[in-house]
Design an enzyme around this catalytic site. Structure first.
Site, PDB file in Angstrom:
ATOM      1  N   SER A 145      75.628  14.448  -5.869  1.00 23.86           N
ATOM      2  CA  SER A 145      76.882  15.167  -5.624  1.00 23.86           C
ATOM      3  C   SER A 145      77.020  16.268  -6.670  1.00 23.86           C
ATOM      4  CB  SER A 145      78.060  14.203  -5.737  1.00 23.86           C
ATOM      5  OG  SER A 145      79.301  14.895  -5.773  1.00 23.86           O
ATOM      6  N   TYR A 158      82.737   7.793 -10.744  1.00 24.65           N
ATOM      7  CA  TYR A 158      81.870   8.396  -9.733  1.00 24.65           C
ATOM      8  C   TYR A 158      81.117   9.592 -10.317  1.00 24.65           C
ATOM      9  CZ  TYR A 158      80.398  10.693  -5.422  1.00 24.65           C
ATOM     10  OH  TYR A 158      79.642  11.291  -4.427  1.00 24.65           O
TER      11      TYR A 158
END
Length: 263
Positions: A145, A158
């Site tokens: 990501s 995250y």
């Protein structure tokens, strides 16, 4: 008709979203695929049916990549079925949604759970698949990501887990060369169920509108867009390893520049 055996891809978290789109693309390009899920059995069966319709032989296996025994069992089943593994796509992921205004949601347990899937699970799948990937001169694509590259995302754990995934991608690319290529894709906002479930439809619509107003290309990625990049890294990028491919509509450039009049 070619007598060459079909290549085999192991794709974790492939019931929905990017994983399902990648499985379907590879199925249509002559690959056999493992469809893996942890919770979404109905969606996984639908993904399997679509891949079979596209011409692939498939395996459908429930497994939690945070559990090493599950990783090894999936690999054993794939090798028993097809005798090879040519590509591993580490797509299974987990997050919580909480920013600096919600620190109490970000306790140690949240870090442990997210790292267990996003970081440790990735390593465990690589370790289980590695002998077969080496034998096939295959490749690994980690679905990371822009969170790990830019320090933005759904939550601190995250972001940190994807940063760790990016660092591991670079290490593996060095240590597994020349036998196995290792790359990562780093999407920005993706129009998948995962984001909607995290922040709700209204929240997702706001985030999407804000992203598209700022991103230079003015659009969020679809799961198919990300699958396109993964498929290219698997099939076309023969001289590419250690790449962290940003798929963020240009967001890493710092946002859309003001238009300068030409006259």
């Amino acid at each position: 008709m070619s007598s060459e055996p079909r290549r085999v891809a192991v794709i974790t978290g492939s019931a929905t979203g990017v994983g399902a789109a990648t499985a379907l693309q590879l199925a249509g390009r002559g690959w056999n695929v493992l469809i893996n899920y942890a919770k979404s059995e109905a969606e996984a069966r639908a993904a399997q049916a679509a891949c079979r319709e596209a011409g692939a032989d498939t395996l459908l296996l429930r497994g939690d990549v945070a559990q090493d025994a599950d990783c090894r069992a999936m690999v054993d089943a794939v090798v028993q079925r097809w005798g090879r593994i040519d590509a591993l796509v580490n797509n299974a992921g987990r997050s919580v949604f909480g920013d600096a205004a919600a620190w109490d949601a970000l306790d140690a347990e949240a870090f442990h759970q997210i790292y267990a899937v996003n970081t440790i699970g990735t390593f465990q799948m690589v370790r289980a698949c590695l002998p077969h990937l080496k034998a096939a001169k295959g490749c690994i694509v980690n679905v990371s990501s822009i969170a790990g590259a830019l320090g933005i995302g759904s939550s601190v754990p995250y972001i940190a887990s994807k940063g760790a995934m990016n660092a591991m991608t670079l290490h593996l690319a060095r240590s597994l060369a020349p036998d196995v290529r290792v790359n990562a894709v780093c999407p920005g906002l993706v129009t998948s169920r995962w984001f909607v479930e995290g922040v709700g439809q209204a929240g997702f619509d706001r985030v999407k509108a804000g992203f598209e107003a700022v991103a230079p290309l003015g659009t969020a990625a679809t799961p198919e867009d990300v699958a396109d990049a993964i498929t290219w890294l698997i099939e076309g990028a023969r001289t590419t390893t250690g790449e962290l491919l940003l798929l963020d509509g240009g967001m890493h450039l710092g946002g859309r520049s003001a238009r300068v009049p030409t006259r």
